[in-house]
Write a protein that holds these residues in place. Structure first.
Motif, PDB file in Angstrom:
ATOM      1  N   THR A 441       0.491  -1.190   0.192  1.00  0.00           N
ATOM      2  CA  THR A 441      -0.217  -0.043  -0.117  1.00  0.00           C
ATOM      3  C   THR A 441       0.691   1.246   0.029  1.00  0.00           C
ATOM      4  N   ASN A 442       2.155   0.962   0.721  1.00  0.00           N
ATOM      5  CA  ASN A 442       2.671   1.882   0.749  1.00  0.00           C
ATOM      6  C   ASN A 442       3.958   2.987  -0.528  1.00  0.00           C
ATOM      7  N   THR A 443       4.353   1.571  -1.111  1.00  0.00           N
ATOM      8  CA  THR A 443       4.955   1.082  -2.133  1.00  0.00           C
ATOM      9  C   THR A 443       3.391   2.109  -3.095  1.00  0.00           C
ATOM     10  N   GLN A 444       2.223   1.581  -2.962  1.00  0.00           N
ATOM     11  CA  GLN A 444       1.763   2.071  -4.268  1.00  0.00           C
ATOM     12  C   GLN A 444       1.537   4.237  -4.507  1.00  0.00           C
ATOM     13  N   LYS A 445       1.275   4.106  -3.024  1.00  0.00           N
ATOM     14  CA  LYS A 445       1.394   5.299  -2.741  1.00  0.00           C
ATOM     15  C   LYS A 445       2.648   6.387  -3.115  1.00  0.00           C
ATOM     16  N   ILE A 446       3.416   5.428  -2.975  1.00  0.00           N
ATOM     17  CA  ILE A 446       4.848   6.406  -3.208  1.00  0.00           C
ATOM     18  C   ILE A 446       4.651   6.678  -4.662  1.00  0.00           C
ATOM     19  N   ILE A 447       4.687   5.738  -5.503  1.00  0.00           N
ATOM     20  CA  ILE A 447       4.172   5.730  -7.295  1.00  0.00           C
ATOM     21  C   ILE A 447       3.589   6.607  -7.374  1.00  0.00           C
TER      22      ILE A 447
END
Length: 474
Positions: A441-447
């Protein structure tokens, strides 16, 4: 194309097919007849060859017998034993040739009977020669009346042999002439068949060719329309693909936004009761006079769990809330190399092979270096954990497509089913025994915070591919 034109078109096509089919059948028939004629031709050629061989062997046989007679007469005239050498050899040679002749004429009863007769006459002739030699030696190597009688008897036998051989040769000559005539007839027939088949095939081919040209305009028109329809369809498919990709990205962003709103709502609704709980715990301590580190485990348990719930809410908010970026221009290949250094221990511990397929002429991207490395690291760590130690292959690939920098992170791990792929970026969704399920979820937020996109393709048992798209700086 209306029904009348369509019927006309297919009728023409059928005429072309019929023409080519008939041409093919004629050529096939011609080939069959030619093969049959060639078989007969070869058979007759063998007969001719056999006949010639018989004639030549008869000549050889007669020559051998003559050589024997010449050697015999020379010995009587000169009393020189050297003349007996061809005489002795001629008998063996004549016997060998006679065996060959009998084998060649085995299928002809008359010729075989003649061969047996000349064999008997030859045997008798050599017996007469032997009698003459014996008389010549006993008569002190001088001519006598007895020898003259031997010569007369030998001449009669030789004339008989010549006559029979001539008869056999005449018979074979007759066969040779007949077989030669048949060979010529077969050759002529083959020639006529080939010419007729070729002529018919050419006519049918011309018929098909002209029919094809006549119908070609209608066919070309139909092909042009089909090409036009195909191009339009391909354009629509391409538009649909673009629209579908945009829809997926839109749904992804909408889902992330809904998740963020839900997280903020949960945080608000959860933190208010937590505040009341914490205040109540403090009030209890004050009223009971217990110290902060009281031996009673219940209040301490309430504090710990309250802090844990608060931290979970904080982590959920952080994973779904965009933050301010401190961007700088950085080469995407260098970012991946830096991320690999952060994961070097895990890569070495799991004996993972790393394959780098970097584009050499790719532009830089404008990103928050630390945050984007966290996003890459989360994906790489997940890939390492999904692969079997000692057999894993991690592939990193970069490429430039239009105005986007594409990053591919591929593993050959256990893969995921479609349900897992659909829920991969949901908060607290995880297939690991350890972990809070907020990493992806955090990875998606960063992208998404970098105005990029991320998609996942996975097949159970075959591995997973992450595709990240980041825009080039303007």
């Amino acid at each position: 194309m209306d029904k009348k034109k369509e019927t006309f078109f297919f009728a023409g096509a059928n005429r072309v097919r019929i023409g080519y089919t008939l041409a093919f059948l004629m050529l096939l028939l011609s080939l069959g007849l030619t093969l049959l004629s060639v078989e007969k031709l070869l058979g007759r050629a063998k007969e001719v060859e056999r006949t010639n061989e018989i004639i030549l062997n008869l000549e050889g046989f007669l020559g051998s017998v003559k050589d024997g007679e010449t050697g015999f007469r020379g010995y009587l005239a000169m009393a020189d034993p050297a003349f007996l050498v061809p005489y002795i050899g001629s008998k063996n040679k004549a016997d060998s040739i006679l065996i060959t002749i009998k084998g060649l004429v085995a299928g002809n009863i008359v010729q075989l009977k003649y061969a047996n007769v000349i064999g008997a006459l030859t045997e008798r002739r050599y017996q007469i020669f032997e009698q003459g030699l014996d008389i010549f030696r006993k008569g002190a190597y001088k001519m006598s009346d007895s020898l003259n009688t031997v010569f007369k008897n030998g001449k009669i036998g030789m004339d008989s042999i010549r006559l029979i051989i001539k008869t056999m040769q005449q018979h074979e000559q007759g066969l040779l002439m007949r077989n030669t005539e048949r060979l010529d007839s077969i050759r002529t027939a083959v020639h006529i068949i080939n010419l007729a088949s070729l002529a018919v095939s050419v006519l049918l081919a011309f018929y098909s060719f002209f029919t094809f040209n006549k119908e070609n305009k209608a066919r070309q028109s139909a092909n042009d329309k089909a090409d036009d329809y195909r191009k339009r369809l391909e354009e629509r498919i391409a538009d649909l693909r673009i629209a579908n990709a945009e829809l997926v990205l839109l749904r992804q962003n909408e889902k992330f936004a809904v998740t963020g709103r839900l997280a903020r709502t949960i945080a608000h609704e959860v933190r208010n009761p937590l505040t009341n709980i914490n205040l109540a715990v403090e009030q209890i301590r004050e009223e009971t006079g217990l110290p902060d580190t009281d031996p009673t485990p219940l209040l301490d348990m309430i504090d710990r769990n309250s802090s844990r719930v608060n931290q979970l809410v904080t982590d959920l908010l952080d994973s779904t809330r965009f933050s301010e970026l401190r961007t700088e221009r950085k080469a995407i290949n260098d970012l991946l190399e830096d991320t690999l250094e952060l994961a070097a221990d895990r890569i070495g511990l799991n004996q993972v092979a790393v394959v780098k397929d970097y584009s050499e002429n790719i532009c830089e991207v404008e990103v928050d270096t630390e945050k984007i490395k966290i996003a890459f690291l989360n994906i790489i760590v997940n890939a390492i954990e999904a692969m079997e130690p000692g057999k894993g292959v991690l592939t990193l690939r970069t490429a430039g497509e239009t105005d986007q920098c594409m990053v591919y992170i591929i593993d050959n791990g256990i893969g995921m089913d479609q349900e897992a792929v659909q829920r991969l970026f949901e908060p607290y969704f995880t297939s690991k025994t350890k972990g809070n399920g907020l990493g992806m979820t955090n990875t998606q937020k960063i992208i998404l915070n970098h105005n990029g996109s991320i998609r996942v393709e996975s097949t159970p048992g075959q591995g997973t591919s992450f595709v990240i798209a980041l825009r080039f700086p303007v």
